[in-house]
Design an enzyme around this catalytic site. Structure first.
Site: not given
Ligand code: IPM
Ligand code: MG
Length: 362
Positions: A135, A190, A246, A250
Site C-alpha cells: 500500500y 504467502k 484488506d 471484507d
C-alpha cells in the site's frame, strides 16, 4: 474530550449522524468538530485530506470516520482520489493497528450466506497492519520494463515491503489481544512465494516466544481465505499485512451476515485512534436513508472503549444494539422474513431508545 468527526462520502453522512445521536444519548461530556474528507473535501478544497482536516484529526482525542469513495472522482490522479483521505490519516497519525472484529450477533445468524451453525457465535478479530506493505511501499509507478517477459514495454509496479519494527509492533498487538481472548493467533502470509512474507513469518515466530501462553500458527493467504468460509469459528485472532488484511476483513465481515454490522478501530502506538465502519461509502444507496448505521454506532462504542476509556458507556451501546436486534428491527441489508424493516434514522432512534430504557432499569 474532543472528537473529530469526518463523515466523508456516500452514506457516510447518514450513518455518522446516527452514531452522534447515540453518543449524545449517553451521559458523557465531549465536544465534536466536523470536517470534510474524501470526495466531498476534494470538491470543496481540491484535496481529499485538506490540511485543516488533518490538523483537526491530529489534535483530537479520537476520530470518528464515516466512509470515503465516490465513482465521480475515480478518474482523478491517485493522490487526489477520495481513498487518499483514509490512507493519509492512517499514515500521518501512525494508525498502524487496524482491529476488525467479526462477530456474529445471534439474531443475525440466518442473514449470513453460510449455514447458521457455521457462524452462530462467531467471534474473531482480524488485526491488519494498515500503514505498511505494498500500500505504501516505494518505489511504485509506471516505467519501461527492462526485464521480464516483455522488455521495452510499459509496466506498472509497486513494492511490497515490511521492516522489522513494523512486523514486531503489529505482532505484539496481536499476541496481547489474544491474551484477552481465546489465546490463539493465526498469522497469515504467502511465505511459500514472497520474501516479505517469509520475513514476516520469521518475526511472528520470534515475537511469539515472548507469549508462551498464546498458541501461534501460520497460514497461507489462499488457505486462510478458504478456511474462513469453511470453518470460521476455528480462528481467534488473525494477524496479517495490509493487502491480505484488506481482503480477509471484507470476507470475514460478510460471514457475519452483513458488512453493515462491523466496526473497526485503527490505533497508533500511543493509542490515538480512528474509528470507522468496516464497510465503504456505498454511493449506490447514498441519500436514500436505508444504510445500516450499526457498524458506525459500534465503532463509536470502540472509540469510547479504546481512546476515551469509557468502558461502561461502550458496553451500554453494545447491549442496546443487541436489544434492538432482538426486538426484530432490521435495515435492508440484514432483513429476513419475520423481522421489521427500518431505515437508517429509525435504527439510530431505536438504539437511543434502548439506551434510555436501560438507564431507567439501572
Ligand atoms: C478499507 C478500505 C480501504 C483500504 C480503501 C478505501 C483505501 O478498503 O479500509 O478496507 O483498502 O484499506
Ligand atoms: Mg477494504
Amino acid at each position: 474530550m474532543k472528537i473529530a468527526v469526518l463523515p466523508g462520502d456516500g452514506i457516510g453522512t447518514e450513518i455518522v449522524a446516527e452514531a452522534i445521536k447515540v453518543l449524545n444519548a449517553l451521559d458523557l461530556k465531549f465536544e465534536t468538530e466536523f470536517a470534510l474528507a474524501g470526495g466531498v473535501a476534494y470538491a470543496a478544497h481540491g484535496h481529499p485530506l485538506p490540511q485543516t482536516t488533518l490538523k483537526l484529526a491530529k489534535e483530537a482525542d479520537a476520530v470518528l470516520f464515516g466512509a470515503v469513495g465516490d465513482w465521480r472522482y475515480d478518474q482523478l490522479d491517485r493522490p487526489l482520489r477520495p481513498e487518499q483521505a483514509i490512507l493519509g490519516l492512517r499514515k500521518h497519525l501512525g494508525l498502524f493497528a487496524n482491529l476488525r472484529p467479526a462477530i456474529c450477533f445471534e439474531q443475525l445468524a440466518d442473514a449470513s450466506s453460510l449455514k447458521p451453525e457455521l457462524i452462530s457465535g462467531l467471534d474473531i478479530l482480524i488485526i491488519r497492519d494498515a500503514t505498511g506493505d505494498v500500500y505504501f511501499g516505494q518505489p511504485r509507478g509506471r516505467r519501461t520494463a527492462v526485464d521480464g517477459p516483455f522488455p521495452g514495454t510499459e509496466e506498472g509496479f509497486d513494492t511490497m515491503r515490511y521492516s522489522r519494527p513494523e512486523v514486531e509492533r503489529i505482532a505484539h498487538v496481536a499476541f496481547q489481544s489474544a491474551q484477552q481472548r481465546a489465546k490463539r493467533v493465526t498469522s497469515v502470509d504467502k511465505a511459500n512465494v514472497l520474501e516479505t512474507s517469509q520475513f514476516w513469518r520469521d518475526i511472528m515466530t520470534e515475537v511469539g516466544k515472548q507469549y508462551p501462553d498464546v498458541e501461534l500458527d501460520h497460514m497461507y493467504i489462499d488457505n486462510a481465505a478458504m478456511q474462513l468460509v469453511k470453518a470460521p469459528k476455528k480462528f481467534d485472532v488473525i494477524v496479517t499485512g495490509n493487502l491480505f488484511g484488506d481482503i480477509l476483513s471484507d470476507e470475514a465481515a460478510m460471514l457475519t451476515g452483513s458488512i453493515g454490522m462491523l466496526p473497526s478501530a485503527s490505533l497508533s502506538a500511543s493509542h490515538r485512534g480512528l474509528y470507522e465502519p468496516s464497510h465503504g461509502s456505498a454511493p449506490d444507496i447514498a441519500g436514500k436513508g436505508i444504510a445500516n448505521p450499526l457498524a458506525t454506532i459500534l465503532s463509536a462504542a470502540m472509540m469510547l472503549r479504546f481512546s476515551l476509556k469509557q468502558t461502561t458507556a461502550a458496553n451500554r451501546i453494545e447491549s442496546a444494539v443487541r436489544d434492538v436486534l432482538a426486538s426484530g428491527l432490521r435495515t435492508a441489508d440484514i432483513y429476513s422474513e419475520g423481522t421489521r424493516r427500518v431505515g437508517t434514522s429509525e435504527m439510530g432512534d431505536a438504539v437511543v431508545a434502548a439506551i434510555a430504557r436501560s438507564a431507567r432499569t439501572d
